[in-house]
Design an enzyme around this catalytic site. Sequence first.
Site, PDB file in Angstrom:
ATOM      1  N   ARG A 105       4.861  11.724  90.794  1.00  0.00           N
ATOM      2  CA  ARG A 105       5.766  11.038  89.874  1.00  0.00           C
ATOM      3  C   ARG A 105       5.857   9.556  90.250  1.00  0.00           C
ATOM      4  O   ARG A 105       5.714   9.182  91.417  1.00  0.00           O
ATOM      5  CB  ARG A 105       7.151  11.680  89.976  1.00  0.00           C
ATOM      6  N   THR A 395       5.096  12.526  76.760  1.00  0.00           N
ATOM      7  CA  THR A 395       4.691  13.424  77.843  1.00  0.00           C
ATOM      8  C   THR A 395       3.622  14.374  77.332  1.00  0.00           C
ATOM      9  O   THR A 395       3.466  14.550  76.120  1.00  0.00           O
ATOM     10  CB  THR A 395       5.936  14.195  78.353  1.00  0.00           C
ATOM     11  N   GLY A 487      10.805  15.671  76.667  1.00  0.00           N
ATOM     12  CA  GLY A 487      12.089  15.243  77.223  1.00  0.00           C
ATOM     13  C   GLY A 487      12.940  16.401  77.685  1.00  0.00           C
ATOM     14  O   GLY A 487      12.450  17.366  78.279  1.00  0.00           O
TER      15      GLY A 487
HETATM   16  N1  GLY Z   1       9.639  11.576  81.600  1.00  0.00           N
HETATM   17  C1  GLY Z   1       9.599  12.954  81.369  1.00  0.00           C
HETATM   18  C2  GLY Z   1      10.290  13.740  82.402  1.00  0.00           C
HETATM   19  O1  GLY Z   1      10.068  13.415  83.530  1.00  0.00           O
HETATM   20  O2  GLY Z   1      11.024  14.662  82.153  1.00  0.00           O
END
Ligand code: GLY
Length: 586
Positions: A105, A395, A487
């Site tokens: 991440r 995503t 999301g």
């Molecule tokens: N940005 C998508 C998530 O990390 O949930």
Amino acid sequence: MRPLRLLALLLLALALLGTGPTEPGYELAEGFAAPYEEYAVAADHPAASAAGAEILARGGNAADAAAATMLALGVANPASSGMGGGGFLLYYRAEDQSLTYLDFRERAPAAATADMYDDAEPPMEGPANSASQLGGLASGVPGEPAGVDAMVRRFGSLPLSAIVEPAVRLAENGVEVSEPLARMSRYFGGQMRRDPLMRGWFAGPEGGLEPGSRLLQPELARTLRAFGRRGKRAIYTGRIARQIVQANRRNGGLFTMRDLADYAVVEREPLSAERFGWRWVTAPPPSAGGFTMLQSLAILEGLPARWRPVERGELPNAAFLHALAESWKGPFLDRERYFGDPDHVELPLDAMMAPERVGARIDAFHPSLAMLPEDYEQPLAEEEPEIVQPDNAGTSHLCVVDREGNVASVTTTVNLPFGARYTAAGIVLNDEMDDFARAVGEANAFGLVGGAPNLPGPGKRPVSTMSPTIVFGEDGRPALCLGAAGGSRIVTAVQQVAMNVLVHGVDPGQALRAPRVHHQGHPNQLRTEEFAPLDAARLRALMARGHAHEPIRNVANVQLIRIGQDQGARLVAASDPRKGGRPAGR
Ligand code: GLY
């Protein structure tokens, strides 16, 4: 009996006079689910699935193919993921039956502070334009190149130079612009046009990408080739790193060369639990997704069976959907309050999952009444941390199963569509910083509010919902690989589709296309889909329980591979028709 309860039961009885679940009313994308014998890839772009299948056909394994699929996804749909983003990999190695979870991440730069957004002005006009969503301050240090590099070095069998090839070809020869990609580019066009590279994607001064046109990305092809030759060093040090730092700072960001050089993938222990006769293995913090799903499953399993009735072979009925919605309210409250980067804040996971706490939430459940989210409140201490939190949508998820039975479940993201809407070296930079709590009490693009543990800080990773998951059968073998984009709705979609297959016993295609619901506690609304509308009878039965209803376009986009003997095939792969993906394999 109290009058409120009596009224609820009366309304429920009236609602139940309608018919049972019906088929959703929309056209299926052709070929969205298919059986395979040797290997399969399910990604949310057909060209990305094909890239993974090509690598498998050339003798690569699931890690090689997942890496190639990720790189191709970033080219085919730069709105959703790419080298400028980050993600999580859950990998099952058949040889020794081991599970590995890699966290790549994005990380806040060293100069990030908890109050960095307090006085920050929106960098420009337009949608999603706060300083945590757009421009340099919105970007975390990308993790994707390090993640791909680590996957291939740890588990792969082909050289990185071979793995980048399908993505390089797509970038050089161009990829057809889909209608969803064009739509997103029209929406954010005003902001994207400020970036010299993205401006070149557009035909004129107005609008966005043309559907059906070819998107060529020669600069990205060069970056991918360099990555293929030198691995992550090509991105985190030297010329490309300098380009990333310069673009970030030109756009108001805080990156330094040291931030890039210091980026490191973290190996974590995935979360797991036995529920409903299956072993669920899923994302640990900093994702809150795995925790949400496992606690919801614990609550559902703990409810009397008559309150969450299952008819094998049938899609979930209204009583089951009600139980699902209620089961999410408590864990989403926990997310708001307690979640943060486990390397920086104390995250009391064991206390949060304690059986007595789950039991208290089961006691708060009513089969015919929608409770307030606060009715599921289970404070862990007298002094509770303040609430704040965020989330997003740009995503992508992919699943790969190879000939040997290795399984890769990867969710990857640039956060909002087209990330922070600027580029460097052909790469779209993420706006993952919006997954931090911008300030205590503020909601993000997805209406999620959150807590002080998730305020930004140097080197911190923001809380996520991404939930790459593999579910195992009683024999200890993988039975289902799945995950989603979308999301805060990622985890509720993943759980519903998995339960449709494993608990309700419907086939993977039907499980995927079935209407889904979503509840995240705050706002206190039950979301249903316009894309796959819930039939009137089930909707009425849910309303009769007192849920406030809000239709939204869709509840996330799921990719799955069922492993076993479904429909006589070893593998059934399916890509959510909500995003137009398509699986590939042999
Ligand atoms: N940005 C998508 C998530 O990390 O949930």
